[in-house]
Design a protein around this motif. Structure first.
Motif, PDB file in Angstrom:
ATOM      1  N   ILE A 179     -18.800 -58.546 -93.939  1.00 53.10           N
ATOM      2  CA  ILE A 179     -19.311 -58.327 -92.585  1.00 53.10           C
ATOM      3  C   ILE A 179     -18.555 -59.210 -91.594  1.00 53.10           C
ATOM      4  CG2 ILE A 179     -21.318 -58.556 -91.082  1.00 53.10           C
ATOM      5  CD1 ILE A 179     -23.081 -57.865 -93.447  1.00 53.10           C
ATOM      6  N   GLY A 180     -18.314 -60.456 -91.987  1.00 57.29           N
ATOM      7  CA  GLY A 180     -17.554 -61.353 -91.126  1.00 57.29           C
ATOM      8  C   GLY A 180     -16.133 -60.875 -90.924  1.00 57.29           C
ATOM      9  N   ALA A 220     -11.065 -66.731 -82.443  1.00 58.91           N
ATOM     10  CA  ALA A 220     -11.566 -66.507 -83.795  1.00 58.91           C
ATOM     11  C   ALA A 220     -11.150 -67.608 -84.748  1.00 58.91           C
ATOM     12  CB  ALA A 220     -11.050 -65.164 -84.319  1.00 58.91           C
ATOM     13  N   GLY A 248     -15.196 -57.753 -91.010  1.00 58.11           N
ATOM     14  CA  GLY A 248     -15.268 -56.601 -90.109  1.00 58.11           C
ATOM     15  C   GLY A 248     -15.385 -57.019 -88.656  1.00 58.11           C
ATOM     16  N   LYS A 249     -16.176 -58.057 -88.398  1.00 59.53           N
ATOM     17  CA  LYS A 249     -16.327 -58.534 -87.026  1.00 59.53           C
ATOM     18  C   LYS A 249     -15.017 -59.119 -86.498  1.00 59.53           C
ATOM     19  CE  LYS A 249     -21.305 -59.472 -87.207  1.00 59.53           C
ATOM     20  NZ  LYS A 249     -22.353 -60.513 -87.111  1.00 59.53           N
ATOM     21  N   SER A 250     -14.285 -59.836 -87.352  1.00 54.90           N
ATOM     22  CA  SER A 250     -13.009 -60.403 -86.924  1.00 54.90           C
ATOM     23  C   SER A 250     -12.011 -59.310 -86.578  1.00 54.90           C
ATOM     24  CB  SER A 250     -12.437 -61.300 -88.031  1.00 54.90           C
ATOM     25  OG  SER A 250     -13.273 -62.416 -88.258  1.00 54.90           O
ATOM     26  N   GLN A 278      -5.011 -62.732 -85.533  1.00 58.23           N
ATOM     27  CA  GLN A 278      -6.367 -63.267 -85.616  1.00 58.23           C
ATOM     28  C   GLN A 278      -6.691 -63.742 -87.021  1.00 58.23           C
ATOM     29  OE1 GLN A 278      -9.393 -61.118 -83.574  1.00 58.23           O
ATOM     30  NE2 GLN A 278     -11.028 -61.855 -84.873  1.00 58.23           N
ATOM     31  N   CYS A 279      -6.293 -62.979 -88.036  1.00 59.55           N
ATOM     32  CA  CYS A 279      -6.597 -63.374 -89.411  1.00 59.55           C
ATOM     33  C   CYS A 279      -5.838 -64.631 -89.817  1.00 59.55           C
ATOM     34  CB  CYS A 279      -6.275 -62.223 -90.367  1.00 59.55           C
ATOM     35  SG  CYS A 279      -7.392 -60.802 -90.230  1.00 59.55           S
ATOM     36  N   SER A 309      -7.815 -67.416 -88.099  1.00 59.74           N
ATOM     37  CA  SER A 309      -9.169 -67.582 -88.631  1.00 59.74           C
ATOM     38  C   SER A 309      -9.160 -68.159 -90.039  1.00 59.74           C
ATOM     39  CB  SER A 309      -9.907 -66.236 -88.632  1.00 59.74           C
ATOM     40  OG  SER A 309     -10.014 -65.718 -87.323  1.00 59.74           O
ATOM     41  N   GLN A 317     -12.753 -56.235 -85.735  1.00 61.85           N
ATOM     42  CA  GLN A 317     -13.244 -55.538 -84.545  1.00 61.85           C
ATOM     43  C   GLN A 317     -12.853 -56.294 -83.275  1.00 61.85           C
ATOM     44  OE1 GLN A 317     -17.463 -54.894 -84.555  1.00 61.85           O
ATOM     45  NE2 GLN A 317     -17.507 -53.935 -82.536  1.00 61.85           N
ATOM     46  N   LYS A 318     -12.989 -57.609 -83.316  1.00 63.26           N
ATOM     47  CA  LYS A 318     -12.617 -58.415 -82.158  1.00 63.26           C
ATOM     48  C   LYS A 318     -11.114 -58.321 -81.883  1.00 63.26           C
ATOM     49  CE  LYS A 318     -13.126 -61.542 -78.947  1.00 63.26           C
ATOM     50  NZ  LYS A 318     -13.755 -61.188 -77.654  1.00 63.26           N
TER      51      LYS A 318
END
Length: 552
Positions: free
Chosen positions: A393-394, A310, A396-398, A171-172, A175, A400-401
């Motif tokens: 925060i962004g 993402a 963390g959301k990534s 995901q990272c 993204s 978490q997803k």
């Protein structure tokens, strides 16, 4: 056998017709198989490679035959149990103390602390360690649900953290735009026309020191990024990774299956590597041709879910992407660490000590697959932090997803592992061994080895377990008839037999299905058929080489 067929029927009907979630179908299938398995079969399957038969008794001296590879040779407490009833109902069992084991001229002997009582007639008996016997007794007395739950936990122990970290990496990379930067680098170096071939070659080479699942996790974001940029051929890019990586997993050490088979047949690692590449290349060619045909026949789109979602919008300017060096680190570092540990262990052969002990500890720690993937996840998160306007925060959301999506994959994969373990506890391997003809010779033995491995693979799902089980069945036959060719061909035949017909009881099936976004039907008609073709073609190549280049 009825329990196995019923379990397979529940899984197939549950997924394909009742549209149950894959986790539920596999869980119910495992529970049914577990409930229908007799305690004796569970005990036998646990002790299958942990016993030795007693061929002669002389005072405190026991002559052993058919010594299992897991019996061990350490002094300690052992049980004598009846050979026809390993749960010990007839003989007691009798607890004895073994002071030492000796092996001379292919004969293994156990020396007891004191002679057996004169009034004891053991007849046909087995020797098994107290710990293994207690483990088998405890497992055979456990309830079905406890055995299924325990198997779920053991599978999670093996792959849970690996999938979670790989999900974060994927995901990272998407993204942050790192995956697209890597794809641009590949296209600039080879051109778009040869990108698919680059995927095949890369995954084949990487799967030699690295588990195939790990290679797939690391390369899938590249396939997704390429499909997003070109707008087509997603199936071709995914299958290119599978074509390259899957045969190396079963044919080229140091992955566990081929390494164990080579060891059992006294085949050197170098011979197994060369043989695996020699026959595997033909399977790769056949798989590549099928991949091109399948991509023209079925247009499977990149479904923007999970990690791909993402990735957000396309990067419009090359300069906005991270540098190639930073982009490749989350993929490159874990692979280097895993390969470094493999090479180091092969060179030192466990003899490191003294001044280099600290090196041994550091490499073992960093080369652990979970540590390596965790470091890759940290590097991947750092690439995302460097993205313009990205906040903690962004981030963390990534993450978490990614973990939420990875959690679904973990559940399904663990359920598949539990289903395969419940099938193994039925002791299906022993049933096949008893029906195996002992008069197979030459090429017939290669065909027999291939078919045995294939049957075990289809029934219980794991390619590695199928190879380990099959070699235990085939080696006694090979020793009896003799081989008219180099034993590496028998090892390769077993490796090829572990490929065909993967389906819902294979954890790799669900990893590829869920991570790629394929439906179960799409995975069957692409991944399952692909591996079947590659396994059969590689086996045919093995037969040809054994016939015209026996190396005896």
């Amino acid at each position: 056998m009825i329990a196995i067929l019923l379990g397979m029927l529940i899984v197939l009907c549950g997924v394909l017709f009742l549209r149950l979630h894959a986790f539920l179908a596999l869980f119910f299938g495992a529970l049914v198989v577990a409930a229908a398995t007799a305690p004796e079969a569970i005990s036998d399957s646990t002790l299958q490679h942990s016993t030795a038969s007693i061929s002669e008794v002389s005072g405190n001296h026991l002559v052993l035959a058919n010594v299992g590879k897991d019996l061990g040779s350490k002094p300690g407490a052992y049980y004598l149990v009846d050979a026809s009833d390993k749960t010990g109902q007839n003989l007691g069992p009798m607890l004895i103390w073994v002071e030492r084991f000796d092996k001379e001229d292919n004969e293994t002997a156990a020396y007891l602390g004191e002679p057996l009582p004169g009034d004891v007639s053991i007849g046909k008996a087995w020797l098994v360690s107290q710990s293994k016997y207690d483990q088998a007794s405890k497992l055979s007395g456990s309830s079905a649900i406890n055995r299924v739950a325990s198997s779920l936990g053991k599978t999670f122990e093996k792959i849970g953290l690996l999938i979670a970290m790989a999900s974060i990496i994927g995901q990272c990379l998407l993204s942050s735009g790192s995956a697209e930067r890597i794809v641009l680098g590949i296209r600039q170096a080879l051109g778009e026309r040869w990108t698919t071939l680059a995927f095949v070659i890369s995954s084949f080479v990487l799967a030699i020191p690295v588990f195939f699942d790990t290679v797939f996790f690391l390369m899938l974001p590249l396939a997704q990024a390429m499909a997003r940029r070109t707008g087509r051929d997603y199936l071709k890019y995914v299958m290119a990774i599978i074509v390259g990586g899957t045969l190396a997993h079963s044919l080229v050490p140091p992955t566990p299956g081929p390494l164990f088979v080579a060891t059992e047949l006294d085949v050197s690692i170098g011979e197994m590597v060369m043989g695996g590449i020699g026959v595997g290349i033909w399977g790769v060619i056949a798989g590549y041709v099928y991949m091109l045909w399948a991509n023209r026949t079925w247009q499977i789109p990149l479904r923007i879910t999970g990690a791909a979602e993402a990735a957000g919008s396309e990067w419009s300017e090359k300069d906005e992407l991270p540098s190639f060096t930073i982009s490749i680190l989350p993929v490159f570092v874990p692979i280097v660490l895993l390969a470094m540990k493999t090479v180091y262990e092969a060179v030192t052969e466990g003899n490191a000590g003294g001044e280099v002990a600290i090196v041994d500890v550091v490499i073992s720690f960093l080369g652990d697959k979970n540590i390596a993937l965790s470091l890759g996840a940290v590097l991947a998160m750092l690439t995302l932090v460097g993205k313009p306007e990205m906040t903690w925060i962004g981030l963390g959301k990534s993450v978490q997803k990614a973990l939420a999506d990875g959690g679904v994959v973990v559940l399904i994969t663990c359920a598949g592992g539990a289903f395969g373990e419940m099938i193994r506890q039925t002791n299906i391997g022993a049933t096949i061994a008893e029906s195996l003809p002992t008069s197979a010779g030459g090429m017939g033995l290669l065909v027999t080895a291939f078919l045995i491995t294939l049957i075990i693979r289809v029934i219980q799902g794991s390619a590695t377990v199928a190879m380990i089980t099959a070699i235990g069945i085939v080696v006694p036959v090979a020793n009896q008839i003799g081989l008219p060719f180099h034993p590496v061909y028998l090892a390769l035949a077993i490796g090829c037999g572990s490929k065909p017909l993967p389906w819902m009881n294979d954890s790799g099936f669900w990893v590829i299905s869920r991570m790629s976004g394929f439906t179960e039907r799409e995975t069957l008609q692409t991944f399952s058929v692909l591996l079947t073709i590659m396994g059969i073609v590689s086996f045919l190549a093995t037969l040809v080489f054994a016939m015209f280049l026996p190396m005896v």
